[in-house]
Scaffold this motif. Structure first.
Motif, mmCIF file in Angstrom:
data_model
loop_
_atom_site.group_PDB
_atom_site.id
_atom_site.type_symbol
_atom_site.label_atom_id
_atom_site.label_comp_id
_atom_site.label_asym_id
_atom_site.label_seq_id
_atom_site.Cartn_x
_atom_site.Cartn_y
_atom_site.Cartn_z
ATOM 1 N N GLY A 183 0.760 -1.241 0.000
ATOM 2 C CA GLY A 183 0.000 0.000 0.000
ATOM 3 C C GLY A 183 0.784 1.282 0.000
ATOM 4 N N ASN A 184 2.094 1.232 -0.216
ATOM 5 C CA ASN A 184 2.867 2.474 -0.303
ATOM 6 C C ASN A 184 4.002 2.294 -1.300
ATOM 7 N N ILE A 185 4.333 3.393 -1.979
ATOM 8 C CA ILE A 185 5.315 3.338 -3.051
ATOM 9 C C ILE A 185 6.700 3.001 -2.518
ATOM 10 N N SER A 186 6.972 3.345 -1.262
ATOM 11 C CA SER A 186 8.289 3.097 -0.681
ATOM 12 C C SER A 186 8.600 1.615 -0.613
ATOM 13 N N GLN A 187 7.593 0.799 -0.363
ATOM 14 C CA GLN A 187 7.801 -0.646 -0.241
ATOM 15 C C GLN A 187 7.430 -1.425 -1.490
ATOM 16 N N PHE A 188 6.609 -0.821 -2.347
ATOM 17 C CA PHE A 188 6.071 -1.556 -3.488
ATOM 18 C C PHE A 188 7.148 -2.183 -4.362
ATOM 19 N N VAL A 189 8.178 -1.410 -4.715
ATOM 20 C CA VAL A 189 9.172 -1.888 -5.678
ATOM 21 C C VAL A 189 9.942 -3.084 -5.122
ATOM 22 N N TYR A 190 10.511 -2.928 -3.909
ATOM 23 C CA TYR A 190 11.331 -4.037 -3.401
ATOM 24 C C TYR A 190 10.488 -5.214 -2.940
ATOM 25 N N ALA A 191 9.269 -4.958 -2.460
ATOM 26 C CA ALA A 191 8.405 -6.073 -2.059
ATOM 27 C C ALA A 191 8.003 -6.902 -3.280
ATOM 28 N N THR A 192 7.734 -6.232 -4.393
ATOM 29 C CA THR A 192 7.389 -6.939 -5.628
ATOM 30 C C THR A 192 8.573 -7.768 -6.131
ATOM 31 N N ALA A 193 9.762 -7.155 -6.131
ATOM 32 C CA ALA A 193 10.964 -7.861 -6.605
ATOM 33 C C ALA A 193 11.273 -9.072 -5.733
ATOM 34 N N LEU A 194 11.198 -8.890 -4.413
ATOM 35 C CA LEU A 194 11.420 -10.020 -3.512
ATOM 36 C C LEU A 194 10.338 -11.081 -3.702
ATOM 37 N N GLY A 195 9.112 -10.630 -3.950
ATOM 38 C CA GLY A 195 8.022 -11.566 -4.189
ATOM 39 C C GLY A 195 8.290 -12.455 -5.392
ATOM 40 N N PHE A 196 8.886 -11.878 -6.445
ATOM 41 C CA PHE A 196 9.251 -12.677 -7.620
ATOM 42 C C PHE A 196 10.287 -13.743 -7.246
ATOM 43 N N PHE A 197 11.307 -13.326 -6.488
ATOM 44 C CA PHE A 197 12.382 -14.264 -6.130
ATOM 45 C C PHE A 197 11.865 -15.363 -5.209
ATOM 46 N N PHE A 198 11.091 -14.989 -4.195
ATOM 47 C CA PHE A 198 10.525 -15.987 -3.288
ATOM 48 C C PHE A 198 9.564 -16.906 -4.037
ATOM 49 N N LYS A 213 8.127 -26.009 -1.157
ATOM 50 C CA LYS A 213 8.247 -25.955 0.307
ATOM 51 C C LYS A 213 8.328 -24.504 0.776
ATOM 52 N N LEU A 214 7.387 -24.146 1.619
ATOM 53 C CA LEU A 214 7.292 -22.762 2.068
ATOM 54 C C LEU A 214 8.365 -22.403 3.095
ATOM 55 N N LYS A 215 8.958 -23.411 3.731
ATOM 56 C CA LYS A 215 9.925 -23.124 4.796
ATOM 57 C C LYS A 215 11.138 -22.364 4.269
ATOM 58 N N TYR A 216 11.485 -22.558 3.008
ATOM 59 C CA TYR A 216 12.642 -21.857 2.452
ATOM 60 C C TYR A 216 12.344 -20.364 2.281
ATOM 61 N N THR A 217 11.187 -20.050 1.746
ATOM 62 C CA THR A 217 10.863 -18.630 1.534
ATOM 63 C C THR A 217 10.599 -17.931 2.868
ATOM 64 N N ILE A 218 10.021 -18.647 3.822
ATOM 65 C CA ILE A 218 9.807 -18.058 5.148
ATOM 66 C C ILE A 218 11.155 -17.732 5.789
ATOM 67 N N GLY A 219 12.100 -18.671 5.695
ATOM 68 C CA GLY A 219 13.420 -18.439 6.274
ATOM 69 C C GLY A 219 14.130 -17.264 5.625
ATOM 70 N N LEU A 220 14.090 -17.175 4.307
ATOM 71 C CA LEU A 220 14.721 -16.058 3.597
ATOM 72 C C LEU A 220 14.033 -14.739 3.930
ATOM 73 N N HIS A 221 12.724 -14.775 4.034
ATOM 74 C CA HIS A 221 11.944 -13.577 4.386
ATOM 75 C C HIS A 221 12.322 -13.096 5.791
ATOM 76 N N MET A 222 12.465 -14.026 6.711
ATOM 77 C CA MET A 222 12.878 -13.674 8.076
ATOM 78 C C MET A 222 14.285 -13.066 8.077
ATOM 79 N N PHE A 223 15.167 -13.644 7.274
ATOM 80 C CA PHE A 223 16.538 -13.149 7.169
ATOM 81 C C PHE A 223 16.546 -11.697 6.694
ATOM 82 N N ILE A 224 15.807 -11.416 5.635
ATOM 83 C CA ILE A 224 15.745 -10.061 5.079
ATOM 84 C C ILE A 224 15.151 -9.087 6.089
#
Length: 331
Positions: free
Chosen positions: A184-199, A208-219
């Motif tokens: 909902g804000n331009i500040s996060q939209f770009v990087y959240a979308t890019a990370l969403g593609f990678f995850f 397996k969702l555990k890998y993306t959850i772990g990477l998301h927690m790391f970030i």
């Protein structure tokens, strides 16, 4: 035959968009109701960043998202085939997702800077304000533990499981875009979308969702906890004031009085540079692995965008969040 596939695609994505829009309405409605009640009862609570964050998060996690999950699960879906990532593959994914986040965030900063110049005032970043001014324990609980688990389940598993039949590329695109818009804000939209593609890519290839959850927690840990601690260590707000004033002696005094903090800051900057460079190099080396497999339902090129996004449900979902970002920019 092609027309039938296009109509099937439109129907599926319209239903998905409407369900997410309904879930969004429940989330925003619950948050608004709680805020109005607190405003009448204890208005001073809204001035506390930690309490304000909890008042926003709890209605979303306890009411809005469970409703959204129930609605989405009514749409049939199929999970990707499961494959185990080797330890070395997971370790290589860390700098890769780090480079995705920081480089896309740089793009977002440039965009918000340009918009700020056009507006005549800087674009506010509410998330950064909450992270830097809020309670560290509350921020860590929300951003490092709760958000990655729920967001990955909703925006990776639920969306990709229901769009994978149209191809891995389509599933990843829709998952990442809907995830980015939801912020909902331009500040996060770009990087959240890019990370969403990678995850999304990791999930469709492993199932397996555990890998993306772990990477998301790391970030989120480095972005919302480590970086905030480092900035507090150099007294960032005071540092900006002294730097803008151009007082060299005051700046030197500030650095010497917080020498450990500035050393930690330099080490952290070095860590970021190394991770970003390593991530870019790894993307280049392993670029041939980023291959998307087609789905059982194939929409011809040239008709995919209209089939996926130019339907009532997805169009309204996207337009709603775009409008929210415009409001955030203008306020």
């Amino acid at each position: 035959m092609e027309q039938d596939q296009k109509m099937l695609t439109k129907k599926q994505f319209s239903k998905l968009g409407l369900v997410f829009l309904a879930g969004t309405a429940v989330i925003l409605g619950a948050q608004t109701a709680v805020t109005l009640i607190v405003e009448q009862w204890r208005p001073q609570w809204l001035e506390n960043p930690a309490i304000f964050l909890m008042l926003s998060v709890l209605p979303m996690y306890l009411i809005g998202m469970p409703v959204l999950i129930c609605l989405v699960k009514k749409i049939p879906g199929t999970a990707p085939a499961q494959h185990t990532m080797k330890v070395w593959e997971l370790l290589l994914a860390l700098p890769m997702c780090y480079s995705v986040m920081y480089l896309s965030n740089l793009v977002g900063v440039v965009i918000t800077g340009i918009l700020g110049l056009l507006k005549g005032a800087p674009i506010s970043n509410d998330v950064m304000d909450i992270a830097t001014n809020g309670n560290m324990a509350v921020n860590a609980f929300y951003m490092v533990l709760c958000a990655p688990i729920l967001e990955e389940y909703i925006f990776r598993k639920l969306i990709i499981d229901r769009t994978l039949r149209f191809g891995q590329g389509v599933a990843i695109l829709v998952s990442g875009l809907m995830f980015g818009l939801f912020h909902g804000n331009i500040s996060q939209f770009v990087y959240a979308t890019a990370l969403g593609f990678f995850f999304g890519f990791i999930y469709v290839k492993t199932g397996k969702l555990k890998y993306t959850i772990g990477l998301h927690m790391f970030i989120n840990f480095f972005g919302a906890v480590v970086s905030v601690l480092v900035l507090k260590g150099i007294k960032y707000d005071e540092f900006l004031i002294v730097s803008e004033a151009g007082d060299a002696q005051a700046l030197m005094n500030l650095v010497m009085n917080n020498l450990v903090g500035f050393l930690a800051y330099m080490l952290y900057l070095g860590f970021i540079v190394v991770m970003v460079i390593a991530g870019v190099v790894l993307f280049i080396v392993y670029r041939k692995r980023f291959v998307m497999e087609p789905g059982e339902v194939s929409v011809p090129k040239g008709k995919r965008f209209s089939a996926i996004f130019l339907n009532f449900g997805m169009a309204v979902y996207c337009l709603f969040w775009i409008a929210m970002m415009v409001v955030q920019i203008l306020r």
